[in-house]
Motif scaffolding. Sequence first.
Motif, PDB file in Angstrom:
ATOM      1  N   GLU A  24       0.534  -1.334  -0.169  1.00  0.00           N
ATOM      2  CA  GLU A  24      -0.088  -0.421  -0.077  1.00  0.00           C
ATOM      3  C   GLU A  24       0.796   0.927  -0.056  1.00  0.00           C
ATOM      4  O   GLU A  24       1.614   1.458   1.407  1.00  0.00           O
ATOM      5  N   ILE A  25       0.711   2.364  -0.759  1.00  0.00           N
ATOM      6  CA  ILE A  25       1.495   3.221  -0.759  1.00  0.00           C
ATOM      7  C   ILE A  25       0.970   3.990   0.403  1.00  0.00           C
ATOM      8  O   ILE A  25       0.136   4.905  -0.106  1.00  0.00           O
ATOM      9  N   ILE A  26       1.461   4.312   1.242  1.00  0.00           N
ATOM     10  CA  ILE A  26       1.517   5.144   2.289  1.00  0.00           C
ATOM     11  C   ILE A  26       1.857   6.727   2.487  1.00  0.00           C
ATOM     12  O   ILE A  26       0.888   7.777   3.746  1.00  0.00           O
ATOM     13  N   ALA A  27       2.486   6.963   1.414  1.00  0.00           N
ATOM     14  CA  ALA A  27       2.686   8.840   1.533  1.00  0.00           C
ATOM     15  C   ALA A  27       3.475   8.543   0.796  1.00  0.00           C
ATOM     16  O   ALA A  27       3.844   7.891  -0.272  1.00  0.00           O
ATOM     17  N   PHE A  28       3.944  10.292   0.044  1.00  0.00           N
ATOM     18  CA  PHE A  28       3.601  10.325  -1.267  1.00  0.00           C
ATOM     19  C   PHE A  28       4.643  11.859  -0.372  1.00  0.00           C
ATOM     20  O   PHE A  28       4.217  12.908   0.363  1.00  0.00           O
ATOM     21  N   ASN A  29       6.038  12.308  -1.344  1.00  0.00           N
ATOM     22  CA  ASN A  29       6.820  13.162  -1.247  1.00  0.00           C
ATOM     23  C   ASN A  29       5.562  14.661  -1.729  1.00  0.00           C
ATOM     24  O   ASN A  29       6.776  14.491  -2.666  1.00  0.00           O
ATOM     25  N   GLU A  30       4.790  15.204  -1.380  1.00  0.00           N
ATOM     26  CA  GLU A  30       4.584  16.105  -1.888  1.00  0.00           C
ATOM     27  C   GLU A  30       5.774  17.211  -2.028  1.00  0.00           C
ATOM     28  O   GLU A  30       4.828  17.910  -2.999  1.00  0.00           O
ATOM     29  N   SER A  31       6.449  17.536  -1.123  1.00  0.00           N
ATOM     30  CA  SER A  31       7.012  18.883  -2.009  1.00  0.00           C
ATOM     31  C   SER A  31       7.994  18.926  -3.427  1.00  0.00           C
ATOM     32  O   SER A  31       8.056  19.860  -3.734  1.00  0.00           O
ATOM     33  N   LEU A  32       7.549  17.343  -3.483  1.00  0.00           N
ATOM     34  CA  LEU A  32       8.280  17.060  -5.144  1.00  0.00           C
ATOM     35  C   LEU A  32       7.017  18.165  -6.096  1.00  0.00           C
ATOM     36  O   LEU A  32       7.769  18.326  -7.090  1.00  0.00           O
ATOM     37  N   GLU A  33       5.775  18.442  -5.281  1.00  0.00           N
ATOM     38  CA  GLU A  33       4.958  18.978  -6.417  1.00  0.00           C
ATOM     39  C   GLU A  33       4.757  20.412  -6.644  1.00  0.00           C
ATOM     40  O   GLU A  33       5.285  21.132  -7.721  1.00  0.00           O
ATOM     41  N   SER A  34       5.531  21.029  -5.513  1.00  0.00           N
ATOM     42  CA  SER A  34       6.451  22.352  -5.894  1.00  0.00           C
ATOM     43  C   SER A  34       7.673  22.936  -6.538  1.00  0.00           C
ATOM     44  O   SER A  34       8.202  23.408  -6.804  1.00  0.00           O
TER      45      SER A  34
END
Length: 126
Positions: free
Chosen positions: A75-85
């Motif tokens: 299960e994918i439990i986290a995405f590195n959201e800092s990569l969006e910006s």
Amino acid sequence: MSIPANLKYTKDHEWVSIEGDVATVGITHFAQKELGDIVYVEVETLDQTLDKDEVFGTVEAVKTVSDLFLPLTGEIIAFNESLESAPETVNSDPYGAGWMIKIKIADASEIDTLLSDEAYKELIGA
């Protein structure tokens, strides 16, 4: 070229760091260099359980878009959201701040199918 010995690797040029039953995944220095300047990382599979080798997202560079393949079932439990910006972090720090996802590992026996640093060096001719 940087290929940390403490990580596992895939033939699809992803690295895997395993702590207990959680794996952190990113793309290797070799992969980011081949892709060039990364402008976008897309992961729409957060909170989904996927099988090993399924596509979990894409990475977009100036010249190409590449699929990202799950190295282990889970299960994918986290995405590195800092990569969006700041997707360029994948280029500047692929093994650190440029990580992409964290997976709750479903089948620990699959870890044995990953490549060692030495096997990955052979794969890329390093």
